[in-house]
Design a protein around this motif. Structure first.
Motif, PDB file in Angstrom:
ATOM      1  N   PHE A  43       0.831  -1.203   0.000  1.00  0.00           N
ATOM      2  CA  PHE A  43       0.000   0.000   0.000  1.00  0.00           C
ATOM      3  C   PHE A  43       0.867   1.255   0.000  1.00  0.00           C
ATOM      4  N   ILE A  44       1.991   1.181   0.713  1.00  0.00           N
ATOM      5  CA  ILE A  44       2.870   2.353   0.756  1.00  0.00           C
ATOM      6  C   ILE A  44       3.407   2.669  -0.643  1.00  0.00           C
ATOM      7  N   LEU A  45       3.756   1.630  -1.397  1.00  0.00           N
ATOM      8  CA  LEU A  45       4.229   1.853  -2.770  1.00  0.00           C
ATOM      9  C   LEU A  45       3.129   2.499  -3.616  1.00  0.00           C
ATOM     10  N   LEU A  46       1.924   1.987  -3.464  1.00  0.00           N
ATOM     11  CA  LEU A  46       0.788   2.536  -4.189  1.00  0.00           C
ATOM     12  C   LEU A  46       0.575   4.003  -3.812  1.00  0.00           C
ATOM     13  N   TYR A  47       0.661   4.259  -2.529  1.00  0.00           N
ATOM     14  CA  TYR A  47       0.481   5.608  -2.009  1.00  0.00           C
ATOM     15  C   TYR A  47       1.509   6.565  -2.630  1.00  0.00           C
ATOM     16  N   LEU A  48       2.766   6.098  -2.706  1.00  0.00           N
ATOM     17  CA  LEU A  48       3.822   6.937  -3.286  1.00  0.00           C
ATOM     18  C   LEU A  48       3.519   7.249  -4.756  1.00  0.00           C
ATOM     19  N   ALA A  49       3.018   6.249  -5.479  1.00  0.00           N
ATOM     20  CA  ALA A  49       2.690   6.464  -6.892  1.00  0.00           C
ATOM     21  C   ALA A  49       1.571   7.487  -7.028  1.00  0.00           C
ATOM     22  N   VAL A  50       0.567   7.396  -6.149  1.00  0.00           N
ATOM     23  CA  VAL A  50      -0.556   8.345  -6.213  1.00  0.00           C
ATOM     24  C   VAL A  50      -0.068   9.767  -5.907  1.00  0.00           C
ATOM     25  N   ILE A  51       0.841   9.898  -4.948  1.00  0.00           N
ATOM     26  CA  ILE A  51       1.407  11.217  -4.628  1.00  0.00           C
ATOM     27  C   ILE A  51       2.079  11.799  -5.869  1.00  0.00           C
ATOM     28  N   LEU A  52       2.882  10.959  -6.516  1.00  0.00           N
ATOM     29  CA  LEU A  52       3.685  11.419  -7.641  1.00  0.00           C
ATOM     30  C   LEU A  52       2.813  11.816  -8.837  1.00  0.00           C
ATOM     31  N   PHE A  53       1.849  10.969  -9.182  1.00  0.00           N
ATOM     32  CA  PHE A  53       1.064  11.214 -10.401  1.00  0.00           C
ATOM     33  C   PHE A  53      -0.162  12.113 -10.196  1.00  0.00           C
ATOM     34  N   PHE A  54      -0.747  12.078  -9.022  1.00  0.00           N
ATOM     35  CA  PHE A  54      -1.923  12.916  -8.764  1.00  0.00           C
ATOM     36  C   PHE A  54      -1.639  14.030  -7.755  1.00  0.00           C
ATOM     37  N   ILE A 430      -1.632  17.071 -15.930  1.00  0.00           N
ATOM     38  CA  ILE A 430      -2.747  17.858 -15.400  1.00  0.00           C
ATOM     39  C   ILE A 430      -3.943  17.879 -16.366  1.00  0.00           C
ATOM     40  N   ARG A 431      -3.674  17.722 -17.663  1.00  0.00           N
ATOM     41  CA  ARG A 431      -4.801  17.719 -18.619  1.00  0.00           C
ATOM     42  C   ARG A 431      -5.468  16.353 -18.705  1.00  0.00           C
ATOM     43  N   PHE A 432      -4.650  15.302 -18.621  1.00  0.00           N
ATOM     44  CA  PHE A 432      -5.215  13.965 -18.849  1.00  0.00           C
ATOM     45  C   PHE A 432      -5.130  13.043 -17.630  1.00  0.00           C
ATOM     46  N   VAL A 433      -3.904  12.829 -17.164  1.00  0.00           N
ATOM     47  CA  VAL A 433      -3.704  11.807 -16.132  1.00  0.00           C
ATOM     48  C   VAL A 433      -4.529  12.100 -14.871  1.00  0.00           C
ATOM     49  N   VAL A 434      -4.427  13.334 -14.370  1.00  0.00           N
ATOM     50  CA  VAL A 434      -5.139  13.651 -13.120  1.00  0.00           C
ATOM     51  C   VAL A 434      -6.666  13.588 -13.289  1.00  0.00           C
ATOM     52  N   PRO A 435      -7.241  14.340 -14.252  1.00  0.00           N
ATOM     53  CA  PRO A 435      -8.721  14.302 -14.320  1.00  0.00           C
ATOM     54  C   PRO A 435      -9.273  12.932 -14.691  1.00  0.00           C
ATOM     55  N   ILE A 436      -8.660  12.282 -15.674  1.00  0.00           N
ATOM     56  CA  ILE A 436      -9.209  10.991 -16.094  1.00  0.00           C
ATOM     57  C   ILE A 436      -8.979   9.936 -15.007  1.00  0.00           C
ATOM     58  N   GLY A 437      -7.770   9.930 -14.467  1.00  0.00           N
ATOM     59  CA  GLY A 437      -7.445   8.949 -13.423  1.00  0.00           C
ATOM     60  C   GLY A 437      -8.367   9.073 -12.224  1.00  0.00           C
ATOM     61  N   ILE A 438      -8.512  10.302 -11.732  1.00  0.00           N
ATOM     62  CA  ILE A 438      -9.340  10.468 -10.531  1.00  0.00           C
ATOM     63  C   ILE A 438     -10.813  10.214 -10.841  1.00  0.00           C
ATOM     64  N   THR A 439     -11.257  10.625 -12.014  1.00  0.00           N
ATOM     65  CA  THR A 439     -12.665  10.364 -12.371  1.00  0.00           C
ATOM     66  C   THR A 439     -12.928   8.859 -12.346  1.00  0.00           C
ATOM     67  N   ALA A 440     -12.024   8.103 -12.956  1.00  0.00           N
ATOM     68  CA  ALA A 440     -12.209   6.649 -13.000  1.00  0.00           C
ATOM     69  C   ALA A 440     -12.287   6.071 -11.591  1.00  0.00           C
ATOM     70  N   ILE A 441     -11.358   6.500 -10.758  1.00  0.00           N
ATOM     71  CA  ILE A 441     -11.325   5.981  -9.388  1.00  0.00           C
ATOM     72  C   ILE A 441     -12.541   6.461  -8.600  1.00  0.00           C
ATOM     73  N   PHE A 442     -12.897   7.703  -8.856  1.00  0.00           N
ATOM     74  CA  PHE A 442     -14.020   8.297  -8.147  1.00  0.00           C
ATOM     75  C   PHE A 442     -15.323   7.568  -8.488  1.00  0.00           C
TER      76      PHE A 442
END
Ligand code: PHE
Length: 449
Positions: A43-54, A430-442
């Motif tokens: 989970f910590i690795l996952l958390y680090l990836a989320v920090i970096l990309f989002f 910021i144009r693609f990864v963040v909005p699309i990624g978070i929308t999918a997860i959301f």
């Protein structure tokens, strides 16, 4: 526009105040149990990836908005996109701050109660059950938790009413170093306990079979909450940044400090728990207020460790509370044209009123349920899991698609100090990864699972 608003005086002040907002109950109380629930290391690795990309891109987006507009979270959108409806995003952020304040100050009040009890020697000689009852009895009391909440808000008011530089910045410069020192002392102590190594193995050995879709949702919610993003807090703070503040460096420093504090807190908690053969499966309030007192009393010099731990929790919370208050104060101050002191008083009064409601949700108002949740849990859910991710998506879209290219480029590259390639990578995020990624997860978070 910029004159008369005040601002942080130094780059160190910027980093410490912003990190002060980020580091809070989210790191010391929430991160360890969420990591525990999701199987530790992986989970910590996952958390680090989320920090970096989002996380970092979203934080930079807020910095970009605040630093350019030099105004509160809502007005900032009006200044950059006049005549549009974007200000609503900031307005929702102000409301989110008010909702979070309502329960966050109550939990901080609990830490004061426990701090007080450890001084009185009340956290000694009790059984597991007695500690559990002690916490339940305390939160069932309709008066005491409210008194502590009022004290917490009053202390925060004393700091915030002094202004950005003399209040927030000064307090952060004193409190953050103390926080680091206390945290390091607790971590060393915890690592020296016999059996702590098992806790470290749990924490750092990545067992990917424990990760589920739910873990991803947990990681995103945790990152937003912990980094204070998606609700305008970072817009507000960055509106006090001087022109020369480097957004990449600042967001990277704040993200690193925030993550480091979260991981070291997990070391403290898991090292201590495993050493006393306890599993980190108890959730939320229980972990810090029911389980830990029982462990502290078994340690030599336990009262001191308990005291230090609750001091740590208290300091971390206060610097986060003042940042939440500032979001609302800046808004009232600049929108309703009331003085800073008056705005601070109004916001403090509203906070205490909401704190009363959420404290009472454990006793007199426990019958009130929204979507099956009590007021307290609902406030946490609607902010961290719904409104903050939504705010993050909106702000990413604003920076990526609405705000002027040149302005964003200048801010991100720090007026050309960084190569354009960095700006280009940032735009993809910021144009693609963040909005699309978070929308999918959301969206998947809204689906039943
Ligand atoms: N980041 C803080 C914490 O981890 C909480 C917070 C959220 C503060 C949003 C400000 C704004 O506890």
């Amino acid at each position: 526009m910029a004159t008369g608003r005040g601002g942080f005086s130094s780059k160190l002040g910027v980093v410490l105040a912003t990190a002060g907002s980020a580091v809070g109950l989210g790191n010391i109380w929430r991160f360890p149990y969420i990591t525990g629930e999701n199987g530790g290391g992986a989970f910590i690795l996952l958390y680090l990836a989320v920090i970096l990309f989002f996380g970092i891109p979203a934080m930079m987006a807020e910095f970009c908005i605040g630093k350019t507009a030099k105004a509160n979270a809502s007005k900032a959108f009006e200044i950059i996109a006049p005549g549009s409806k974007w200000y609503i995003v900031g307005l929702i952020g102000v409301i989110v701050a008010v909702i979070i304040l309502g329960y966050y100050t109550v939990v901080t009040g609990w830490t004061l109660e426990y701090l007080f009890r450890s001084v009185l020697g009340d956290l000694q000689g009790k059984s597991v059950l007695e500690y559990s009852n002690m916490f339940d009895d305390f939160t069932a009391d309709p008066v005491r938790p409210i008194l502590w909440t009022a004290i917490v808000v009053f202390i925060s008011y004393l700091i915030i009413s002094k202004g950005v530089q003399n209040g927030i910045e000064k307090a952060s410069k004193v409190m953050m170093p103390v926080l680091f020192i206390v945290l390091i002392i607790l971590a060393i102590r915890s690592l020296m306990l016999p059996g702590a190594a098992a806790g470290m193995k749990f924490l750092f050995y990545p067992d990917f079979s424990k990760l589920t879709l739910q873990s991803l949702l947990d990681a995103v919610g945790q990152v937003f909450f912990s980094m204070s993003i998606g609700m305008g807090c970072m817009i507000t703070y960055s509106s006090y940044f001087k022109k020369n503040v480097d957004l990449i460096k600042t967001s990277a420093s704040v993200a690193s400090i925030d993550t480091l504090v979260a991981i070291i807190s997990a070391i403290v908690i898991f090292g201590t728990m495993f050493s006393f053969h306890m599993q980190p499966d108890e959730q939320g309030p229980g972990l810090v207020f029911k389980t830990l007192p029982n462990i502290f009393q078994q340690m030599s010099g336990g009262i001191v460790w308990a005291l230090l731990f609750y001091i740590l929790l208290f300091i971390a919370s206060i610097t986060s509370i003042i940042s939440l208050l500032e979001v609302v104060i800046a808004y009232i101050n600049e929108t309703w044209h009331l003085s800073r002191i008056k705005s601070s008083r109004i916001v403090s009064a509203i906070t205490v009123a909401l704190g009363v409601l959420s404290a009472l949700s454990f006793n007199l108002l426990s019958f009130v349920k929204i979507g099956g949740m009590g007021l307290f849990d609902f406030s946490d859910f609607i902010t961290a899991k719904v409104l903050m991710p939504l705010g993050g998506i909106a702000m990413a879209i604003f920076i990526g698609w609405r705000m002027g290219r040149e302005e964003v480029k200048n801010e991100i590259t720090n007026m050309g100090k960084y190569p354009v390639a960095i700006y280009k990578i940032y735009m993809v995020l910021i144009r693609f990864v963040v909005p699309i990624g978070i929308t999918a997860i959301f969206i998947s978070s809204l689906l039943p699972h």
